[in-house]
Design an enzyme around this catalytic site. Structure first.
Site, mmCIF file in Angstrom:
data_model
loop_
_atom_site.group_PDB
_atom_site.id
_atom_site.type_symbol
_atom_site.label_atom_id
_atom_site.label_comp_id
_atom_site.label_asym_id
_atom_site.label_seq_id
_atom_site.Cartn_x
_atom_site.Cartn_y
_atom_site.Cartn_z
ATOM 1 N N HIS A 1 0.888 -1.172 0.000
ATOM 2 C CA HIS A 1 0.000 0.000 0.000
ATOM 3 C C HIS A 1 0.927 1.223 0.000
ATOM 4 O O HIS A 1 2.024 1.173 0.562
ATOM 5 C CB HIS A 1 -0.820 -0.054 1.296
ATOM 6 C CG HIS A 1 -1.880 0.986 1.415
ATOM 7 N ND1 HIS A 1 -1.616 2.285 1.770
ATOM 8 C CD2 HIS A 1 -3.223 0.921 1.238
ATOM 9 C CE1 HIS A 1 -2.750 2.971 1.812
ATOM 10 N NE2 HIS A 1 -3.737 2.164 1.495
ATOM 11 N N ASP B 1 3.358 -4.246 7.857
ATOM 12 C CA ASP B 1 2.095 -3.523 7.751
ATOM 13 C C ASP B 1 0.978 -4.551 7.957
ATOM 14 O O ASP B 1 0.688 -5.345 7.063
ATOM 15 C CB ASP B 1 2.020 -2.868 6.366
ATOM 16 C CG ASP B 1 0.656 -2.237 6.082
ATOM 17 O OD1 ASP B 1 -0.255 -2.379 6.926
ATOM 18 O OD2 ASP B 1 0.521 -1.618 5.018
ATOM 19 N N GLN C 1 -4.223 -5.118 6.971
ATOM 20 C CA GLN C 1 -5.209 -6.046 6.408
ATOM 21 C C GLN C 1 -5.250 -7.389 7.130
ATOM 22 O O GLN C 1 -6.241 -8.107 7.030
ATOM 23 C CB GLN C 1 -4.932 -6.281 4.917
ATOM 24 C CG GLN C 1 -5.199 -5.082 4.047
ATOM 25 C CD GLN C 1 -6.655 -4.613 4.100
ATOM 26 O OE1 GLN C 1 -7.564 -5.368 4.406
ATOM 27 N NE2 GLN C 1 -6.868 -3.334 3.813
ATOM 28 N N LYS D 1 -10.114 -0.636 10.747
ATOM 29 C CA LYS D 1 -10.226 -1.865 9.945
ATOM 30 C C LYS D 1 -10.399 -3.082 10.847
ATOM 31 O O LYS D 1 -10.614 -4.188 10.370
ATOM 32 C CB LYS D 1 -8.972 -2.054 9.083
ATOM 33 C CG LYS D 1 -8.806 -0.990 8.000
ATOM 34 C CD LYS D 1 -7.592 -1.297 7.163
ATOM 35 C CE LYS D 1 -7.058 -0.089 6.429
ATOM 36 N NZ LYS D 1 -7.839 0.290 5.267
ATOM 37 N N CYS E 1 -4.704 2.405 -3.643
ATOM 38 C CA CYS E 1 -3.445 2.923 -3.077
ATOM 39 C C CYS E 1 -2.325 1.913 -3.245
ATOM 40 O O CYS E 1 -1.493 1.740 -2.326
ATOM 41 C CB CYS E 1 -3.603 3.296 -1.607
ATOM 42 S SG CYS E 1 -4.817 4.576 -1.330
HETATM 43 N N1 PMP Z 1 -1.770 -0.593 4.619
HETATM 44 C C1 PMP Z 1 -2.702 -1.360 4.060
HETATM 45 C C2 PMP Z 1 -2.344 -2.737 3.610
HETATM 46 C C3 PMP Z 1 -3.993 -0.876 3.905
HETATM 47 O O1 PMP Z 1 -4.933 -1.636 3.343
HETATM 48 C C4 PMP Z 1 -4.301 0.438 4.346
HETATM 49 C C5 PMP Z 1 -5.684 1.026 4.207
HETATM 50 N N2 PMP Z 1 -6.293 0.782 2.986
HETATM 51 C C6 PMP Z 1 -3.285 1.186 4.937
HETATM 52 C C7 PMP Z 1 -2.036 0.638 5.056
HETATM 53 C C8 PMP Z 1 -3.513 2.571 5.424
HETATM 54 O O2 PMP Z 1 -4.346 2.562 6.539
HETATM 55 P P1 PMP Z 1 -4.935 3.920 7.126
HETATM 56 O O3 PMP Z 1 -5.577 4.623 5.965
HETATM 57 O O4 PMP Z 1 -5.927 3.453 8.139
HETATM 58 O O5 PMP Z 1 -3.809 4.684 7.708
#
Ligand code: PMP
Length: 405
Positions: free
Chosen positions: A120, A197, A200, A223, A363
């Site tokens: 991401h 990270d 997910q 999430k 993203c």
């Molecule tokens: N890493 C991953 C794998 C994600 O899916 C996301 C959110 N789509 C993020 C980071 C970013 O998370 P946040 O927008 O809650 O900071």
């Protein structure tokens, strides 16, 4: 044990609030908040609000105690780590920026940061910035054709130049789950730091970060059935200890003169200013809710739904699934394209049938480049989904095809 989705949904107020049909298949973007988390948020804001870490009156002391209790709940969710290793942030993005800043002293010319093509943007851009600042080199670890981390390629790239490896635990596009324990062993062998990270992965069950062997682990409360606005960076104590301050301000200092400041120990050094108290309390309650679930049953439920979804998509003409088809290697995050129809058109038509999905690059533009596409549709599952949600999506896609031609 079979999961009774109707019973489980009672824990999620959204299902009482939204008119039918309501098929929520966007939990990877934000999962629905569980009732205990919503209650913790409302109780704090409506009945028990005071700032934390400073007041000496009882209301403020109770708020501080609740805040630290949330830290303990998160520590349990991460495998029973030391609560002092849990830093509250605004979410995964801030957590990963903190990680990149904190590890910057280890970077410099001749040093390398490895990131995968699956990342991401929030686990890529902070490392690009850190490398630009320090002169370190950013090196990409390739993905396989079906959108998994190429573990062999990663192992070939590991040598004494590598200072940091930053990887997603589970991809927010392909759903692929990486073998973090295997990666951690290889990363440790070259003396590098492994940042994971977990945004997910956490919503699919508690994680034992010590057993995984990673050094830093980030995730977002929204999430993981909590509120928006709070997240976590867990880090090994000995690694967090030398991190330089990140955001400067109140509560992260021990003494300030006009010329200098000295700083508190982690985690407080990294929690400048008034934290997102309500969302943190919600995150603590969500962690407690998660710890009370039967994840073996929920995992089997998710696998069955993922299998149904993948089979339904695979049976459709001109659908391309972006990710592994073996449900053992993935979470229920399923991205796909349908002919050359634009994902936004597809999502809008699905929405008319009450099916909430996401369309775009998610993203993860380097991963879109890897697949040679601009964007895709993504359906993502959570424990409160059932067969009717999956079938509504599949039937909706047949309608979309009829309308778009
Ligand atoms: N890493 C991953 C794998 C994600 O899916 C996301 C959110 N789509 C993020 C980071 C970013 O998370 P946040 O927008 O809650 O900071």
């Amino acid at each position: 044990m079979r999961v009774d989705v109707a019973v489980l949904r009672r824990d999620f107020p959204i299902f009482e609030a939204q008119p039918a049909p309501f098929h929520y298949l966007d939990s990877a973007a934000t999962a629905q908040i569980c009732r205990p988390a919503l209650e913790a948020l409302c109780r704090f804001e409506g009945k028990a609000r005071a700032n934390v870490k400073r007041g000496v009156y009882r209301l403020a002391e109770a708020a501080t105690r609740a805040f630290e209790e949330a830290r303990r709940q998160v520590a349990r969710l991460l495998g029973g780590v030391d609560p002092a290793e849990v830093v509250f942030t605004a979410g995964t993005t801030l957590a990963l920026n903190l990680a990149a800043h904190g590890l910057s002293p280890r970077l410099g010319p001749g040093r390398r940061v490895l990131v995968s093509v699956l990342e991401h943007h929030s686990n890529l851009v902070p490392w690009q910035l850190a490398c630009a600042r320090t002169g370190a080199e950013l090196v990409a670890v390739p993905a396989t054709a079906d959108g998994r981390l190429d573990h062999e390629a990663l192992e070939r790239l590991l040598d004494s130049r590598v200072a940091v490896v930053a990887l997603t635990h589970a991809s927010n596009v392909t759903g692929a789950v990486s073998d973090v324990a295997r990666v951690a062993r290889a990363v440790r062998a070259v003396g590098a730091v492994l940042v994971v990270d977990g945004a997910q992965r956490i919503p699919h069950g508690p994680v034992d970060v010590r057993r995984l062997g990673c050094d830093l682990y980030a995730f977002s409360g929204h999430k993981a059935y909590g509120a928006t606005g709070a997240g976590v960076l867990w880090g090994r104590r000995e690694l967090l200890e030398p991190f330089p301050p990140f955001l400067g301000g109140g509560e992260m200092i021990t003494r300030v003169t006009l010329a200098h400041s000295s700083y508190r120990e982690p985690p407080h050094r990294f929690e400048a200013g008034t934290p997102p108290i309500g969302p943190v309390l919600a995150l603590g309650a969500a962690a407690r809710w998660m710890m009370a679930q039967d994840w073996q049953a929920l995992r089997a439920h998710e696998e069955a739904l993922t299998r149904r979804l993948l089979a339904g998509l695979a049976a459709m003409r001109d659908v391309r699934i972006l990710g592994p088809t073996d449900v053992g290697e993935r979470i229920g995050v399923v991205a796909f394209t349908l002919e050359s129809h634009h994902p936004h058109d597809i999502c809008q038509l699905l929405d008319e049938r009450g099916v909430c999905t996401r369309g775009g690059h998610h993203c993860a533009q380097p991963l879109m480049d890897h697949f040679g596409i601009e964007a895709s549709v993504r359906a993502s599952l959570a424990p409160y989904n059932d067969e009717a949600d999956v079938d509504a999506l599949l039937e909706g896609l047949e309608t979309v095809r009829r309308i778009l031609g």
